[in-house]
Each structure stands twice: as structure tokens, then as C-alpha cells.
Design a protein around this motif. Sequence first.
Motif, PDB file in Angstrom:
ATOM      1  N   SER B  94     -24.735  31.286  35.237  1.00 45.75           N
ATOM      2  CA  SER B  94     -23.382  30.737  35.274  1.00 45.75           C
ATOM      3  C   SER B  94     -23.197  29.978  36.576  1.00 45.75           C
ATOM      4  O   SER B  94     -23.834  30.288  37.583  1.00 45.75           O
ATOM      5  CB  SER B  94     -22.325  31.842  35.125  1.00 45.75           C
ATOM      6  OG  SER B  94     -22.297  32.670  36.262  1.00 45.75           O
ATOM      7  N   PRO B  95     -22.310  28.978  36.543  1.00 47.31           N
ATOM      8  CA  PRO B  95     -22.164  28.116  37.719  1.00 47.31           C
ATOM      9  C   PRO B  95     -21.304  28.708  38.813  1.00 47.31           C
ATOM     10  O   PRO B  95     -21.349  28.271  39.943  1.00 47.31           O
ATOM     11  CB  PRO B  95     -21.492  26.860  37.145  1.00 47.31           C
ATOM     12  CG  PRO B  95     -20.729  27.363  35.971  1.00 47.31           C
ATOM     13  CD  PRO B  95     -21.518  28.507  35.404  1.00 47.31           C
ATOM     14  N   ASP B  96     -20.497  29.733  38.477  1.00 49.01           N
ATOM     15  CA  ASP B  96     -19.554  30.255  39.454  1.00 49.01           C
ATOM     16  C   ASP B  96     -19.187  31.668  39.054  1.00 49.01           C
ATOM     17  O   ASP B  96     -18.868  31.914  37.905  1.00 49.01           O
ATOM     18  CB  ASP B  96     -18.292  29.390  39.489  1.00 49.01           C
ATOM     19  CG  ASP B  96     -17.283  29.888  40.497  1.00 49.01           C
ATOM     20  OD1 ASP B  96     -17.391  29.491  41.655  1.00 49.01           O
ATOM     21  OD2 ASP B  96     -16.419  30.699  40.117  1.00 49.01           O
ATOM     22  N   VAL B  97     -19.251  32.576  39.976  1.00 50.81           N
ATOM     23  CA  VAL B  97     -18.976  33.973  39.642  1.00 50.81           C
ATOM     24  C   VAL B  97     -17.568  34.135  39.091  1.00 50.81           C
ATOM     25  O   VAL B  97     -17.347  34.878  38.155  1.00 50.81           O
ATOM     26  CB  VAL B  97     -19.178  34.884  40.870  1.00 50.81           C
ATOM     27  CG1 VAL B  97     -18.741  36.312  40.552  1.00 50.81           C
ATOM     28  CG2 VAL B  97     -20.626  34.863  41.301  1.00 50.81           C
ATOM     29  N   GLY B  98     -16.596  33.406  39.636  1.00 47.52           N
ATOM     30  CA  GLY B  98     -15.222  33.535  39.169  1.00 47.52           C
ATOM     31  C   GLY B  98     -15.049  33.121  37.730  1.00 47.52           C
ATOM     32  O   GLY B  98     -14.428  33.828  36.955  1.00 47.52           O
ATOM     33  N   ALA B  99     -15.573  31.961  37.347  1.00 53.12           N
ATOM     34  CA  ALA B  99     -15.390  31.448  35.987  1.00 53.12           C
ATOM     35  C   ALA B  99     -16.209  32.266  34.995  1.00 53.12           C
ATOM     36  O   ALA B  99     -15.748  32.569  33.911  1.00 53.12           O
ATOM     37  CB  ALA B  99     -15.786  29.989  35.916  1.00 53.12           C
ATOM     38  N   ASN B 100     -17.445  32.603  35.371  1.00 52.59           N
ATOM     39  CA  ASN B 100     -18.297  33.491  34.595  1.00 52.59           C
ATOM     40  C   ASN B 100     -18.476  33.093  33.142  1.00 52.59           C
ATOM     41  O   ASN B 100     -18.361  33.923  32.240  1.00 52.59           O
ATOM     42  CB  ASN B 100     -17.773  34.933  34.673  1.00 52.59           C
ATOM     43  CG  ASN B 100     -18.866  35.942  34.344  1.00 52.59           C
ATOM     44  OD1 ASN B 100     -20.041  35.618  34.433  1.00 52.59           O
ATOM     45  ND2 ASN B 100     -18.480  37.133  33.961  1.00 52.59           N
ATOM     46  N   ILE B 101     -18.716  31.823  32.879  1.00 52.14           N
ATOM     47  CA  ILE B 101     -19.160  31.405  31.558  1.00 52.14           C
ATOM     48  C   ILE B 101     -20.672  31.508  31.601  1.00 52.14           C
ATOM     49  O   ILE B 101     -21.323  30.808  32.373  1.00 52.14           O
ATOM     50  CB  ILE B 101     -18.736  29.970  31.220  1.00 52.14           C
ATOM     51  CG1 ILE B 101     -17.215  29.834  31.324  1.00 52.14           C
ATOM     52  CG2 ILE B 101     -19.222  29.585  29.836  1.00 52.14           C
ATOM     53  CD1 ILE B 101     -16.732  28.405  31.156  1.00 52.14           C
ATOM     54  N   GLN B 102     -21.225  32.397  30.789  1.00 52.04           N
ATOM     55  CA  GLN B 102     -22.651  32.659  30.846  1.00 52.04           C
ATOM     56  C   GLN B 102     -23.380  31.921  29.729  1.00 52.04           C
ATOM     57  O   GLN B 102     -22.982  31.987  28.569  1.00 52.04           O
ATOM     58  CB  GLN B 102     -22.911  34.167  30.776  1.00 52.04           C
ATOM     59  CG  GLN B 102     -22.279  34.889  31.968  1.00 52.04           C
ATOM     60  CD  GLN B 102     -22.704  36.334  32.101  1.00 52.04           C
ATOM     61  OE1 GLN B 102     -23.708  36.752  31.529  1.00 52.04           O
ATOM     62  NE2 GLN B 102     -21.949  37.105  32.855  1.00 52.04           N
ATOM     63  N   TYR B 103     -24.457  31.254  30.119  1.00 51.18           N
ATOM     64  CA  TYR B 103     -25.295  30.510  29.192  1.00 51.18           C
ATOM     65  C   TYR B 103     -26.635  31.220  29.112  1.00 51.18           C
ATOM     66  O   TYR B 103     -27.261  31.469  30.139  1.00 51.18           O
ATOM     67  CB  TYR B 103     -25.482  29.069  29.668  1.00 51.18           C
ATOM     68  CG  TYR B 103     -24.187  28.301  29.768  1.00 51.18           C
ATOM     69  CD1 TYR B 103     -23.425  28.354  30.937  1.00 51.18           C
ATOM     70  CD2 TYR B 103     -23.706  27.564  28.702  1.00 51.18           C
ATOM     71  CE1 TYR B 103     -22.215  27.665  31.031  1.00 51.18           C
ATOM     72  CE2 TYR B 103     -22.506  26.867  28.785  1.00 51.18           C
ATOM     73  CZ  TYR B 103     -21.764  26.927  29.953  1.00 51.18           C
ATOM     74  OH  TYR B 103     -20.578  26.254  30.045  1.00 51.18           O
ATOM     75  N   PHE B 104     -27.056  31.505  27.883  1.00 49.07           N
ATOM     76  CA  PHE B 104     -28.229  32.339  27.685  1.00 49.07           C
ATOM     77  C   PHE B 104     -29.481  31.537  27.375  1.00 49.07           C
ATOM     78  O   PHE B 104     -29.419  30.495  26.688  1.00 49.07           O
ATOM     79  CB  PHE B 104     -27.986  33.331  26.542  1.00 49.07           C
ATOM     80  CG  PHE B 104     -27.142  34.500  26.946  1.00 49.07           C
ATOM     81  CD1 PHE B 104     -25.786  34.354  27.188  1.00 49.07           C
ATOM     82  CD2 PHE B 104     -27.705  35.756  27.108  1.00 49.07           C
ATOM     83  CE1 PHE B 104     -25.000  35.434  27.593  1.00 49.07           C
ATOM     84  CE2 PHE B 104     -26.939  36.847  27.497  1.00 49.07           C
ATOM     85  CZ  PHE B 104     -25.584  36.678  27.740  1.00 49.07           C
ATOM     86  N   GLY B 105     -30.611  32.023  27.891  1.00 49.55           N
ATOM     87  CA  GLY B 105     -31.897  31.490  27.509  1.00 49.55           C
ATOM     88  C   GLY B 105     -32.291  31.988  26.131  1.00 49.55           C
ATOM     89  O   GLY B 105     -31.568  32.777  25.507  1.00 49.55           O
ATOM     90  N   ALA B 106     -33.445  31.531  25.672  1.00 51.19           N
ATOM     91  CA  ALA B 106     -33.918  31.880  24.327  1.00 51.19           C
ATOM     92  C   ALA B 106     -34.476  33.294  24.255  1.00 51.19           C
ATOM     93  O   ALA B 106     -34.716  33.810  23.165  1.00 51.19           O
ATOM     94  CB  ALA B 106     -34.958  30.877  23.864  1.00 51.19           C
TER      95      ALA B 106
END
Lengths: 109, 113
Positions: B94-106
Motif C-alpha cells: 500500500s502507498p500509505d499506512v493511513g489510507a491502507n488500500i492494499q493491493y495483492f500479488g498473485a
Amino acid sequence: GIQVEQSPPDLILQEGANSTLRCNFSDSVNNLQWFHQNPWGQLINLFYIPSGTKQNGRLSATTVATERYSLLYISSSQTTDSGVYFCAVDYSSASKIIFGSGTRLSIRP
Amino acid sequence: AAGVIQSPRHLIKEKRETATLKCYPIPRHDTVYWYQQGPGQDPQFLISFYEKMQSDKGSIPDRFSAQQFSDYHSELNMSSLELGDSALYFCASSPDVGANIQYFGAGTRLSVL
């Protein structure tokens, strides 16, 4: 800790049908994400939706944070929609997200 | 757009062996998370790193260790492997701990025989 419950656990539909998946959470959350895990195991981000409503094609989601639930709507289902749908929440200053147990969706041709 | 890269995609090991899983986050993402998903289970949080420091820890066995390097990639080291370690291991960034949108690998599918 926070509890995240999804319903129904399993759903079998014919192609073209519509469906509603529900996610209930037991405490206030900072954010909520919906994921689709396809049959190959990949987790695909669908929505980041801590509150409000969003739409992306045949999919839309609504989160009512004050009532602690979120809904994922799938319209005109296709066989490629099959898989497991997870909601996951971030509820504290900690960075981890907590997943629900998922809804397994099977779309029959 | 660049995504989270995990390697290897599949790994077969025997009991008591060691394994190293690698994760390359999305460029400019400074936070990395590791999750373990057993068969028929939901993903469970293991550990996370922010700016190369451990930021949170979940149900990670003492036999496992992880770190984040200066180029922000992360490695999960697993020793004395057990049959129960067979699972799908995901890395997310994720780009920022506050926003915390997590993008997952395969994911890396580990099979311990």
C-alpha cells in the motif's frame, strides 16, 4: 477483536442472474475492501469503500458505516464471476486487514 | 500498471526444509504485508513492514522471519517446514499506512511434502 461475517457462504446461480452479497462487521472500521478470488487463487481488488456507494460496470457496492455492513451487487452474472468474494476491513491504527470468511459464488452456464 | 510481484509462484519443499518467498511491491509503495491462506480458509495476516521497519505482527510462527530491504522488496523466510505450512502466501503493498488500500500479488503456492 473485530468480527467480519459474510453471507451467504455459498451461492449458485444461473448465468444472467443478479446477486447480493453481504458483509457485517462488529466494530467501526477505517476502511473496507471487496476482493474477488478467482479459481486460480488471485485476489483482485474490486472496491475500496469505507462508506457510500460505488459502481464499476456490472458490479456495485454500498457501505453503511453507521450500521456496520456492506453490500456487493453483481448484475447479469457471467461464468467468469465465479470464485470467492471476500470483504476485508481495517479497524484500528494497525495496518493489517481482517478478512471475512468469504462467499463462494458459482455461476452455471 | 505495475502490480505486486511475487516469486516463485509455486514451490514444493519437504518437511524440515527451508523456503524463501520474495515480494516486490508496486513502485512508490512503502508498506508491505504478508498473509497466509490455508486450503478453504480466508487469508490471515502474518507481518507487515513500513519504511523497512516491522510495523505489525500477526500469527506468524517463530520459525518464520521476514524483512524489508532498502529497495522496499520483502522476503519471508520459513524454516523447519511442516506439512501445515502448505498454503497460499500473499504479499500486498500500500502507498500509505493511513489510507491502507492494499493491493495483492498473485501469491506463492507452497506445498510441503
